[in-house]
Design an enzyme around this catalytic site. Sequence first.
Site, mmCIF file in Angstrom:
data_model
loop_
_atom_site.group_PDB
_atom_site.id
_atom_site.type_symbol
_atom_site.label_atom_id
_atom_site.label_comp_id
_atom_site.label_asym_id
_atom_site.label_seq_id
_atom_site.Cartn_x
_atom_site.Cartn_y
_atom_site.Cartn_z
ATOM 1 C CB SER A 120 58.119 76.578 70.874
ATOM 2 O OG SER A 120 58.613 77.789 70.955
ATOM 3 C CG ASN A 192 59.651 73.674 72.822
ATOM 4 O OD1 ASN A 192 61.040 73.745 74.445
ATOM 5 N ND2 ASN A 192 60.317 74.408 72.405
#
Length: 285
Positions: A120, A192
Amino acid sequence: MSIERIGVVGGGLMGSGIAEVNARAGISVVVVEVSDEAAAAARDRISSSLQRAVDRGKLTEPERDKTLDAIVVSTDLTDLADRQLVVEAASEKESVKLDLFTRIGAILEDPDAILASNTSSIPIVKLGAVSGRPDHVMGVHFFNPAPVMKLVELIPSLTTGEKTLDRMRTYVADQLGKQPIDATDRAGFIVNSLLVPYLLSAIRMYEAGYASAKDIDNGMVLGCGHPMGPLALSDLIGLDTIQAIGESLYEEFKEPLYSPPPLLDRMVDAGLLGKKSGQGFYPYG
């Protein structure tokens, strides 16, 4: 050149979902886990997910059985040697990923095989540098739950070859039927970078006693039309994952809004990781 053989390193929530997506697309899958117990849990996780799809009428029983037959679960990294693509979905720890990329890069037999990470936030260029094949390394970020979510972020690094990126665009769009978007190799990528500061702000709001977890979540669901509130979403993603992404974002940009709040650190230290541990901001049976 289409992808016919894929390896997935890590059979947790993300890894098992990625394995299922590929097997349902007719691709041969090898999942590698760290122990026999973890391998059995990964197999059970995939089987349960497929059964839920059958129960909901999304999959037939013969399709379920064919999908399971396409998946081999192993504890030996060398079983990845013949794979055309390996997707690393291990824990969000840079040291773990660097070690895996070093070892897998030396195992792969096909010089054109692609080594990808579902990270991520960890810089892809670092993973490429230790792999021995930096032009064949990139980020391929699926979203949870992978069998349902249509988006995949593709993240080439400074050393990723254009041919590698083109192959992955074709694989994601044509073979998996998902929507790829291109992101630059910076912490958090696209989703993100926008999402995690929002989640951290909600945790700070709860920590400061502004409102209850339920009222914070209801405010965003009923007031802004979000499908899920930020604290429930944090529980679903995993509080340890939110913490790791926040730390990575803060390390790169030094923006205070990226720094995990003390409450999040305490919850992770206590093992209150959200849905996967049975307790986060909410209890889970």
